[in-house]
Write a protein that holds these residues in place. Structure first.
Motif, mmCIF file in Angstrom:
data_model
loop_
_atom_site.group_PDB
_atom_site.id
_atom_site.type_symbol
_atom_site.label_atom_id
_atom_site.label_comp_id
_atom_site.label_asym_id
_atom_site.label_seq_id
_atom_site.Cartn_x
_atom_site.Cartn_y
_atom_site.Cartn_z
ATOM 1 N N ASN A 70 0.865 -1.184 0.000
ATOM 2 C CA ASN A 70 0.000 0.000 0.000
ATOM 3 C C ASN A 70 0.903 1.237 0.000
ATOM 4 O OD1 ASN A 70 -2.808 -1.235 0.744
ATOM 5 N ND2 ASN A 70 -1.406 -2.108 2.247
ATOM 6 N N ARG A 71 0.640 2.188 -0.885
ATOM 7 C CA ARG A 71 1.459 3.401 -0.939
ATOM 8 C C ARG A 71 0.575 4.622 -1.160
ATOM 9 N NH1 ARG A 71 4.342 3.970 -6.197
ATOM 10 N NH2 ARG A 71 2.413 5.096 -6.652
ATOM 11 N N LEU A 72 0.711 5.582 -0.261
ATOM 12 C CA LEU A 72 -0.062 6.825 -0.352
ATOM 13 C C LEU A 72 0.892 7.987 -0.530
ATOM 14 C CD1 LEU A 72 -2.741 8.423 -0.079
ATOM 15 C CD2 LEU A 72 -2.317 8.480 2.397
ATOM 16 N N ARG A 73 0.708 8.741 -1.603
ATOM 17 C CA ARG A 73 1.480 9.951 -1.847
ATOM 18 C C ARG A 73 0.580 11.158 -1.550
ATOM 19 N NH1 ARG A 73 4.617 8.043 -7.449
ATOM 20 N NH2 ARG A 73 6.316 6.946 -6.361
ATOM 21 N N ASP A 74 0.993 11.947 -0.573
ATOM 22 C CA ASP A 74 0.143 13.024 -0.076
ATOM 23 C C ASP A 74 0.322 14.287 -0.916
ATOM 24 O OD1 ASP A 74 -1.542 14.573 1.409
ATOM 25 O OD2 ASP A 74 -0.179 14.822 3.106
ATOM 26 N N ALA A 83 -2.647 6.828 -4.844
ATOM 27 C CA ALA A 83 -2.800 5.828 -3.785
ATOM 28 C C ALA A 83 -2.872 4.450 -4.415
ATOM 29 C CB ALA A 83 -4.052 6.099 -2.960
ATOM 30 N N ALA A 84 -1.864 3.640 -4.134
ATOM 31 C CA ALA A 84 -1.836 2.261 -4.625
ATOM 32 C C ALA A 84 -2.167 1.346 -3.462
ATOM 33 C CB ALA A 84 -0.454 1.928 -5.194
ATOM 34 N N TYR A 85 -3.221 0.565 -3.613
ATOM 35 C CA TYR A 85 -3.688 -0.300 -2.536
ATOM 36 C C TYR A 85 -3.190 -1.732 -2.763
ATOM 37 C CZ TYR A 85 -6.978 3.600 -2.565
ATOM 38 O OH TYR A 85 -7.527 4.858 -2.607
ATOM 39 N N CYS A 103 -10.815 3.996 1.457
ATOM 40 C CA CYS A 103 -10.183 2.787 0.896
ATOM 41 C C CYS A 103 -8.804 2.561 1.505
ATOM 42 C CB CYS A 103 -10.049 2.912 -0.619
ATOM 43 S SG CYS A 103 -11.548 2.507 -1.507
ATOM 44 N N TRP A 104 -8.071 3.640 1.689
ATOM 45 C CA TRP A 104 -6.744 3.521 2.294
ATOM 46 C C TRP A 104 -6.852 2.955 3.706
ATOM 47 C CZ3 TRP A 104 -1.739 3.478 1.243
ATOM 48 C CH2 TRP A 104 -0.830 3.680 2.280
ATOM 49 N N THR A 115 -5.252 -0.684 4.792
ATOM 50 C CA THR A 115 -4.141 -0.697 5.741
ATOM 51 C C THR A 115 -4.533 -1.273 7.091
ATOM 52 O OG1 THR A 115 -4.594 1.632 6.290
ATOM 53 C CG2 THR A 115 -2.904 1.188 4.629
ATOM 54 N N ILE A 116 -5.766 -1.033 7.547
ATOM 55 C CA ILE A 116 -6.209 -1.636 8.803
ATOM 56 C C ILE A 116 -6.144 -3.150 8.701
ATOM 57 C CG2 ILE A 116 -8.251 -2.074 10.228
ATOM 58 C CD1 ILE A 116 -8.977 0.862 9.932
ATOM 59 N N ALA A 117 -6.586 -3.681 7.558
ATOM 60 C CA ALA A 117 -6.527 -5.127 7.361
ATOM 61 C C ALA A 117 -5.084 -5.621 7.350
ATOM 62 C CB ALA A 117 -7.227 -5.495 6.056
ATOM 63 N N ASP A 118 -4.189 -4.865 6.724
ATOM 64 C CA ASP A 118 -2.792 -5.307 6.622
ATOM 65 C C ASP A 118 -2.024 -5.158 7.927
ATOM 66 O OD1 ASP A 118 -2.869 -6.301 4.120
ATOM 67 O OD2 ASP A 118 -1.790 -4.672 3.135
ATOM 68 N N PHE A 119 -2.422 -4.210 8.754
ATOM 69 C CA PHE A 119 -1.689 -3.999 10.003
ATOM 70 C C PHE A 119 -1.811 -5.181 10.969
ATOM 71 C CE2 PHE A 119 -1.208 0.739 9.426
ATOM 72 C CZ PHE A 119 0.168 0.733 9.606
ATOM 73 N N LYS A 120 -2.780 -6.050 10.744
ATOM 74 C CA LYS A 120 -2.899 -7.199 11.643
ATOM 75 C C LYS A 120 -2.037 -8.375 11.188
ATOM 76 C CE LYS A 120 -6.850 -9.633 9.585
ATOM 77 N NZ LYS A 120 -8.198 -10.162 9.829
#
Length: 359
Positions: free
Chosen positions: A199-203, A222-224, A275-276, A280-285
């Motif tokens: 996952n990559r977010l460019r602000d 934003a690449a999910y 979506c971000w 990311t919440i799913a991946d953080f686990k």
């Protein structure tokens, strides 16, 4: 739970979808394709992007003028480097990598093939014991009686690319549906592996200085993690928002495009954040997940624990299941997930629901 719903999905291959969109785009009178040309930078003058520079297949330098430049070049976008070269400040980039990978095979099935379901997905649990903790698979039909079988792995437990190991991987986590299809019908072209799942977010919205007439959309912003299947859908949402923004700006009677690009970039940021957060919440686990390259300690996050239990409830409650699916498919917001009645149900059954997800 299986149930009737209003949801309809077009299950077509990526190549078929892209071919269709390209051919439809060709029919637009104001669209021109410039094949064999690689964009290498932005043309910037007095704070305005006036076009792009690039090279042809024969290495000839070209400049293409434009009133507005839209970067829709996906994960490989070079926009940060282009902006830096034009003197703009470095943007903040956030990455979340749970080390997912997947391996995909295409299977040709007879037109009479009917297993009793349309699609099936057995995701890694992310918790508990055994191979099912980090392994899973998905399967669905596409055009021309082709079925996609995709093995998935997280926490660095990557599915292999050779057919023998691929089958063993499908056999390892329980369930027989995936392996059965491959063994009964074989594969068309072997197995294709993909591991670029960060996952990559460019602000871009956070930059104080932004060139006029330059917009970045889709995975370039934003690449999910593609495991969750929201990338192309969110790109379509962004494209539609851009069209609405252009029409609104023209209708406003504005003399020029001053301020338009930055205003849109901020609006797009608001659209993509749900979506971000979901991805990311799913991946953080996932054990060993890295935030900006730094491996995070395995800690239970309140929002992740709640989401896990809500998903467990969805396996039992058709209404919750439908709402959850609608949210994942971006046709419903996520406010319902924290509705007081829903939260009360989850809290009242916290321990049992936690047991269902191995928490």
């Amino acid at each position: 739970p299986r149930q009737p719903s209003h949801l309809r999905m077009l299950q077509v291959s990526r190549r078929h979808l892209e071919f269709y969109i390209r051919e439809r785009s060709r029919q637009l009178p104001n669209v021109e394709f410039v094949p064999g040309t690689r964009v290498t930078g932005l043309e910037v003058s007095d704070g305005w992007v006036t076009g792009v520079s690039g090279t042809t297949e024969s290495d000839q330098a070209v400049t293409i003028p434009a009133d507005v430049v839209v970067d829709a070049s996906g994960r490989q976008s070079q926009a940060p480097a282009w902006l830096a070269a034009a003197g703009y400040p470095k943007l903040v980039e956030t990455t979340v990598n749970a080390r997912w990978g997947y391996a995909t095979a295409e299977v040709q099935v007879p037109d009479t093939w009917d297993p009793g379901w349309t699609s099936i997905y057995t995701p890694p649990t992310g918790s508990g014991q055994g191979k099912s903790r980090t392994r899973g698979a998905a399967m669905w039909p596409q055009e021309n009686h082709v079925v996609i079988v995709t093995a998935q792995g997280c926490a660095g437990d990557f599915p292999p690319g050779d057919i023998a190991s691929f089958k063993e991987y499908l056999r390892s986590f329980g369930g027989t549906e995936f392996l059965k299809v491959v063994e009964e019908h074989g594969t068309i072209d072997g197995v294709e592996v993909w591991r670029n799942t960060t996952n990559r977010l460019r602000d871009y919205a956070g930059l104080q200085a932004w060139p006029e007439a330059f917009v970045v959309v889709g995975d370039a912003v934003a690449a999910y993690n593609p495991i969750y299947g929201q990338g192309m859908a969110m790109a379509a949402v962004g494209a539609r928002a851009l069209g609405d923004a252009v029409r609104g700006h023209v209708a406003s009677g504005a003399a020029d495009l001053k301020g338009f690009a930055q205003q849109f970039q901020c609006h797009l940021h608001e659209l993509l954040m749900p979506c971000w957060e979901f991805s990311t919440i799913a991946d953080f686990k996932i054990p060993g997940v890295a935030l900006n390259g730094v491996v995070q300690e395995s800690a239970k996050r309140p929002e992740s624990e709640y989401a896990d239990r809500l998903l467990a409830l969805a396996t039992e409650d058709p209404e919750i299941a439908l709402k959850f699916t609608e949210t994942v498919q971006l046709v419903r917001g996520k406010d319902w997930m924290t509705d007081e009645d829903v939260r009360r149900r989850v809290q009242a059954d916290w321990d049992r629901l936690g047991t269902l997800v191995g928490a």
